[in-house]
Design an enzyme around this catalytic site. Structure first.
Site, PDB file in Angstrom:
ATOM      1  CB  CYS A  17      26.643  -1.628  50.077  1.00 27.64           C
ATOM      2  SG  CYS A  17      25.277  -2.228  51.068  1.00 27.64           S
ATOM      3  N   GLY A  43      29.931   1.285  54.554  1.00 29.56           N
ATOM      4  CA  GLY A  43      29.182   0.275  55.289  1.00 29.56           C
ATOM      5  C   GLY A  43      30.022  -0.379  56.355  1.00 29.56           C
ATOM      6  CG  ASN A 118      26.353   0.820  46.339  1.00 25.66           C
ATOM      7  OD1 ASN A 118      26.865   1.726  45.704  1.00 25.66           O
ATOM      8  ND2 ASN A 118      25.562   1.047  47.365  1.00 25.66           N
ATOM      9  N   GLY A 119      23.188  -0.539  46.278  1.00 23.87           N
ATOM     10  CA  GLY A 119      22.015   0.124  45.721  1.00 23.87           C
ATOM     11  C   GLY A 119      20.738  -0.464  46.265  1.00 23.87           C
ATOM     12  CE1 TYR A 258      27.657  11.810  55.957  1.00 22.56           C
ATOM     13  CE2 TYR A 258      26.734   9.995  54.700  1.00 22.56           C
ATOM     14  CZ  TYR A 258      27.262  10.489  55.868  1.00 22.56           C
ATOM     15  OH  TYR A 258      27.409   9.665  56.945  1.00 22.56           O
TER      16      TYR A 258
HETATM   17  P1  AMP Z   1      20.392  14.281  60.988  1.00 24.82           P
HETATM   18  O1  AMP Z   1      21.072  14.313  62.316  1.00 24.82           O
HETATM   19  O2  AMP Z   1      19.375  13.161  60.903  1.00 24.82           O
HETATM   20  O3  AMP Z   1      19.849  15.603  60.544  1.00 24.82           O
HETATM   21  O4  AMP Z   1      21.473  13.842  59.915  1.00 24.82           O
HETATM   22  C1  AMP Z   1      22.387  14.774  59.443  1.00 24.82           C
HETATM   23  C2  AMP Z   1      23.776  14.278  59.675  1.00 24.82           C
HETATM   24  O5  AMP Z   1      23.903  12.944  59.187  1.00 24.82           O
HETATM   25  C3  AMP Z   1      24.781  15.137  58.952  1.00 24.82           C
HETATM   26  O6  AMP Z   1      25.858  15.395  59.832  1.00 24.82           O
HETATM   27  C4  AMP Z   1      25.211  14.296  57.782  1.00 24.82           C
HETATM   28  O7  AMP Z   1      26.597  14.413  57.529  1.00 24.82           O
HETATM   29  C5  AMP Z   1      24.874  12.873  58.152  1.00 24.82           C
HETATM   30  N1  AMP Z   1      24.251  12.168  57.031  1.00 24.82           N
HETATM   31  C6  AMP Z   1      23.674  12.656  55.937  1.00 24.82           C
HETATM   32  N2  AMP Z   1      23.242  11.674  55.123  1.00 24.82           N
HETATM   33  C7  AMP Z   1      23.550  10.522  55.724  1.00 24.82           C
HETATM   34  C8  AMP Z   1      23.384   9.150  55.385  1.00 24.82           C
HETATM   35  N3  AMP Z   1      22.832   8.799  54.242  1.00 24.82           N
HETATM   36  N4  AMP Z   1      23.813   8.208  56.268  1.00 24.82           N
HETATM   37  C9  AMP Z   1      24.372   8.572  57.433  1.00 24.82           C
HETATM   38  N5  AMP Z   1      24.579   9.845  57.803  1.00 24.82           N
HETATM   39  C10 AMP Z   1      24.176  10.823  56.968  1.00 24.82           C
END
Ligand code: AMP
Length: 487
Positions: A17, A43, A118-119, A258
């Site tokens: 969020c 979001g 947010n949180g 990220y």
């Molecule tokens: P995964 O495919 O589950 O290993 O997720 C890794 C990918 O998701 C990477 O490309 C990250 O940039 C992205 N990512 C990391 N943290 C988040 C998050 N909190 N929400 C959505 N995408 C994420």
């Protein structure tokens, strides 16, 4: 009892969020819509604005993107007034419901109050059970409503005292923006886990999750809201209260890795600069002979630039991203998530054929993205694919508002680096070390006594211990307890 209830529901933790608020502006709702648009990456499930016109509050909440919903005169006319707050909600599994879209609004003994959050609260389930026992009726499955109920129920006299009373009862990571008549309020949790900044445009103060929301409307950055600080704008004056016992600030490391937009300023530098440094440190720690450095777009781009600049290896866009695929495509379940990677990315075949590739991403969570991409690169003729991740292994779930799954789903919580390497079928795999991460941010190394960041993802060091403790995975997410339908 909580454990039993939770078993029935889908264990996804998602409450990222973006929040925003503006005081004393003739264009309050338009500027709020623009700023929410800049915060869209935080979001995409839904968005909303509450405004106050001096007499009445107005509320518009929509499913979907800001640009698709708050783009017309006739919608903005429905939210008049010089004060407004807004919210972007992260897409969730199974609980995409208008009733959960914020800001929330409630009529209390002292008048109306709008709230954007947010949180995630780590004691929301416990508090909610207590409130329900006392007769409270909840309309949503969001932990934010717990805050509203606590404010409404407080026996204190003034609205500000009621808010402080509620804040003393909640725990977790949170940034709140609230509106009560002509007072705009911003709050950051005692450790400053979630971000909140203050800006100014003409005579208007604004509060926002990130500085990119200030840039889009031409507001000047004033300062961050401090950890444990309540700021409020009354009669055009900015005031500050610090009711909590003083703690050392520990912002969430994932905002750096990220979550924040690359051009947002975190602690005096753009998130982009930190991410480039993560790539540079990674290159120092884990380089291997290769022909090309390729990022996973867009999340891996800054780290790959840093890596390539340090190693002097050629940077290429070996993967092309389809920008018309919304994140919702890759949300619902693991099967579709896998498909989502293909919808979103394709290999730039001629540049990767017969090449030894260093593939860089910012993080590895479930490993889905990496698994698919490595295969895609080999299918397109790559000779070798060496994966380098610009943060340490994520071994512990988050309870403060970032979408990381349960321990069971976190690949690095269950497998060694060499097992993960086998799973993703890469030639080699390396993660940035924890000290490397801190070094890239300008610290000598991680200080165990006063860790500078909320970094439980890698260390298991949770600054706020979850009260809603629910077994190994310790899921602390209210929406999981809901039995209501999503209509
Ligand atoms: P995964 O495919 O589950 O290993 O997720 C890794 C990918 O998701 C990477 O490309 C990250 O940039 C992205 N990512 C990391 N943290 C988040 C998050 N909190 N929400 C959505 N995408 C994420």
């Amino acid at each position: 009892m909580l454990k039993k209830k939770l078993k029935k529901y889908n264990p996804k933790i998602k409450e990222e969020c973006g929040v925003f608020g503006i005081s004393n502006s003739e264009d309050a709702s338009t500027l709020t819509a623009l700023s929410l648009h800049a915060l869209q990456h935080r979001g995409q499930e839904g968005c909303g604005i509450v405004s106050f016109d001096g007499k009445k509050y107005h509320l518009e909440k929509k499913l979907g993107l800001v640009g698709d919903n708050f783009n017309k005169e006739e919608v903005l006319k429905k939210i008049p007034g010089n004060y407004a707050i807004g919210h972007n909600r992260y897409s969730t599994t199974g609980d995409t419901a208008l009733r959960n879209i914020q800001p929330f609004f409630a009529d209390t003994h002292n008048g109306g109050i709008g709230i954007s959050h947010n949180g995630n609260l780590t004691n929301a389930i416990t508090l909610r059970e207590k409130l329900v026992k006392e007769g409270a009726i909840f309309h949503t499955t969001s932990d934010t409503e717990t805050i509203v109920q606590l404010i409404a129920k407080s026996k204190r006299n003034t609205t500000m005292d009621k808010i402080i009373d509620a804040l003393f009862q909640i725990q977790g990571g949170y940034a709140l923006v609230m509106l009560t008549q002509n007072i705009l309020i911003g709050v950051r949790d005692p450790y400053g886990i979630r971000p909140l900044v203050i800006g100014k445009i003409k005579n208007s103060y604004v509060f926002a999750s990130e500085t990119c929301a200030l840039d889009i409307i031409g507001a000047k950055y004033i300062r961050d809201v401090e950890n444990g600080e309540i700021v409020f704008v009354e009669n055009n004056k900015l005031n500050s209260i610090k009711p909590f016992p003083q703690k050392k600030i520990r912002p969430c490391v994932f905002e750096y890795i990220y979550f924040s937009r690359p051009d947002s300023i975190l602690n005096n530098k753009c998130a982009y600069e930190y991410r480039k440094n993560f790539g540079l440190e990674l290159a120092k720690e884990a380089h291997v002979e290769s022909d090309l450095v390729i990022p996973v777009p867009d999340s891996g781009v800054p780290a790959a630039i840093g890596y390539s600049q340090y190693t002097k290896k050629k940077f290429e866009l070996g993967l092309i991203r389809n920008h018309y695929v919304g994140r919702t495509f890759i949300e619902p379940n693991q099967k579709i998530r896998g498909l989502g990677v293909k919808l979103k990315l394709s290999a730039n075949k001629s540049s990767i054929k017969n090449k030894k590739i260093i593939l860089i991403d910012d993080s590895l969570v479930r490993g889905t993205t990496c698994h698919k991409i490595v295969k895609m690169l080999y299918d397109s003729g790559a000779k070798e694919v060496h994966v380098r991740i610009a943060c340490p292994e994520i071994k512990f779930p988050d309870f403060y508002g970032v979408d990381t799954p349960t321990k069971k789903e976190l690949l690095a919580a269950n497998q060694s680096v060499s097992e993960i390497c086998k799973y993703i079928n890469a030639k080699s795999l390396k993660f940035l070390s924890l000290d490397g991460l801190y070094k890239a941010m300008g610290f000598k190394k991680r200080n165990d006594i006063y860790p500078q960041l909320t970094d439980h993802y890698f260390t298991g060091d949770y600054p706020v211990k979850p009260v809603d403790e629910l077994g190994d995975d310790k899921i602390t997410q209210l929406s999981l307890l809901s039995t209501a339908t999503n209509k």
